[in-house]
Design a protein around this motif. Structure first.
Motif, PDB file in Angstrom:
ATOM      1  N   GLY A  71      45.147  37.351  38.959  1.00 50.82           N
ATOM      2  CA  GLY A  71      45.843  37.354  37.678  1.00 50.82           C
ATOM      3  C   GLY A  71      46.047  35.959  37.129  1.00 50.82           C
ATOM      4  O   GLY A  71      45.390  34.991  37.547  1.00 50.82           O
ATOM      5  N   PHE A  72      46.969  35.851  36.190  1.00 48.66           N
ATOM      6  CA  PHE A  72      47.246  34.593  35.501  1.00 48.66           C
ATOM      7  C   PHE A  72      48.113  33.705  36.369  1.00 48.66           C
ATOM      8  O   PHE A  72      49.218  34.090  36.774  1.00 48.66           O
ATOM      9  N   TYR A 128      38.772  35.480  34.854  1.00 49.94           N
ATOM     10  CA  TYR A 128      38.923  36.791  35.480  1.00 49.94           C
ATOM     11  C   TYR A 128      37.580  37.486  35.623  1.00 49.94           C
ATOM     12  O   TYR A 128      36.743  37.465  34.720  1.00 49.94           O
ATOM     13  N   ASP A 129      37.367  38.113  36.764  1.00 46.28           N
ATOM     14  CA  ASP A 129      36.160  38.881  37.072  1.00 46.28           C
ATOM     15  C   ASP A 129      36.604  40.192  37.699  1.00 46.28           C
ATOM     16  O   ASP A 129      37.070  40.218  38.838  1.00 46.28           O
ATOM     17  N   GLY A 130      36.489  41.291  36.959  1.00 47.43           N
ATOM     18  CA  GLY A 130      36.984  42.579  37.436  1.00 47.43           C
ATOM     19  C   GLY A 130      36.308  43.048  38.707  1.00 47.43           C
ATOM     20  O   GLY A 130      36.959  43.645  39.579  1.00 47.43           O
ATOM     21  N   LYS A 134      38.246  43.586  42.473  1.00 47.87           N
ATOM     22  CA  LYS A 134      38.244  44.783  43.325  1.00 47.87           C
ATOM     23  C   LYS A 134      37.741  44.464  44.727  1.00 47.87           C
ATOM     24  O   LYS A 134      38.245  44.995  45.723  1.00 47.87           O
ATOM     25  N   LYS A 135      36.755  43.582  44.812  1.00 47.63           N
ATOM     26  CA  LYS A 135      36.286  43.155  46.130  1.00 47.63           C
ATOM     27  C   LYS A 135      37.407  42.471  46.906  1.00 47.63           C
ATOM     28  O   LYS A 135      37.552  42.672  48.119  1.00 47.63           O
ATOM     29  N   LEU A 136      38.196  41.666  46.194  1.00 45.85           N
ATOM     30  CA  LEU A 136      39.261  40.927  46.854  1.00 45.85           C
ATOM     31  C   LEU A 136      40.405  41.848  47.273  1.00 45.85           C
ATOM     32  O   LEU A 136      41.012  41.656  48.336  1.00 45.85           O
ATOM     33  N   TYR A 137      40.706  42.849  46.450  1.00 49.77           N
ATOM     34  CA  TYR A 137      41.686  43.852  46.867  1.00 49.77           C
ATOM     35  C   TYR A 137      41.245  44.508  48.178  1.00 49.77           C
ATOM     36  O   TYR A 137      42.063  44.766  49.072  1.00 49.77           O
ATOM     37  N   ALA A 138      39.949  44.813  48.274  1.00 47.74           N
ATOM     38  CA  ALA A 138      39.424  45.526  49.443  1.00 47.74           C
ATOM     39  C   ALA A 138      39.258  44.629  50.663  1.00 47.74           C
ATOM     40  O   ALA A 138      39.095  45.138  51.777  1.00 47.74           O
ATOM     41  N   ALA A 139      39.298  43.318  50.462  1.00 40.95           N
ATOM     42  CA  ALA A 139      39.029  42.386  51.554  1.00 40.95           C
ATOM     43  C   ALA A 139      40.272  41.696  52.099  1.00 40.95           C
ATOM     44  O   ALA A 139      40.364  41.408  53.298  1.00 40.95           O
TER      45      ALA A 139
END
Length: 244
Positions: A71-72, A128-130, A134-139
């Motif tokens: 995020g920001f 920002y890169d959506g 998501k990859k970072l949420y999963a990792a």
């Protein structure tokens, strides 16, 4: 401010918690992440961590705790206290840190200096890169969402679904969506005092818990079982409109 007016009119007010789209945010079906998983096959989640570490240029090691921010990056988003403690943990522990998003001017130089000083340990991705988010949420193992003001707090809900444990400040919509792991059915680490010392205490808790793999697994599963569905949120709005 409006506090006294709102208190007088509270009989006219309704509060509806926010939600996320579990069809879009679902690690069991998400084509964006490296390896699909759910709470029954958490070993698959580890592959996401290894692949993201490689993609970001971090040391590839599943046993290193990976913290993230999405995020920001601005003072009111928690950086006024996170910036006070982050480098100390990078120097004195084996943590990794990854962040993606826009950076406010006051923290731009700080972010770039950490990138330069700690290759393999720190990665700030500017803008920002959506898909990367998501990859970072999963990792990641832990997600910082310690805004001093936060009306809704979607990031912790997404993190829960993807198995990243949110670190939050007890404010705004966070109060309705995140409870501390110290309590039954908890789904995050809750900072009650907004200061650097209290944040250090929370980070120390996460480092201690990270060493207990069974506890971590239980926390991840507890978070993944949380339900804050945007469809239910929409239905509550419809019900409210019909009552008017």
């Amino acid at each position: 401010g409006l506090q006294n007016v709102l208190e007088q009119c509270k009989h006219k007010l309704s509060g509806i918690t926010n939600g996320i789209d579990y069809e879009f945010y679902n690690p069991a079906t998400d084509p964006t992440i490296y390896q699909k998983f759910d709470e029954t096959c958490l070993e698959n989640r580890t592959q996401n961590k290894l692949k993201v570490q490689e993609e970001l240029g971090l040391e590839v090691n599943p046993d290193v705790p990976l913290y993230c921010f999405i995020g920001f990056m601005a003072g009111h988003k928690g950086w006024d206290i996170l910036a006070q403690v982050l480098e100390g943990y990078i120097l004195n522990t084996n943590i990794q840190f990854a962040a993606i998003g826009r950076v406010s001017g006051e923290y731009d130089e700080f972010a770039r200096l950490l990138n330069e000083r700690y290759p393999g340990r720190v990665k700030f991705s500017f803008g920002y890169d959506g898909h990367l988010a998501k990859k970072l949420y999963a990792a990641s193992d832990f997600l910082f969402n310690i805004s001093s003001i936060e009306p809704c707090g979607l990031c912790p809900l997404i993190a829960n679904k993807y198995g990243s444990l949110p670190i939050v400040y007890y404010t705004g919509g966070i109060k309705d969506n995140v409870s501390d792991f110290k309590y039954t059915n908890g789904n995050g680490y809750v900072l009650k005092n907004y200061d650097a010392s209290s944040l250090r205490e929370i980070i120390d808790r996460t480092l201690h818990d990270f060493e207990n793999k069974e506890k971590m697994k239980n926390y991840i599963v507890s978070g993944m079982h949380q339900k804050f569905d945007v469809a239910e949120c929409a239905q509550k709005y419809l019900d409210l409109y019909e009552e008017m």
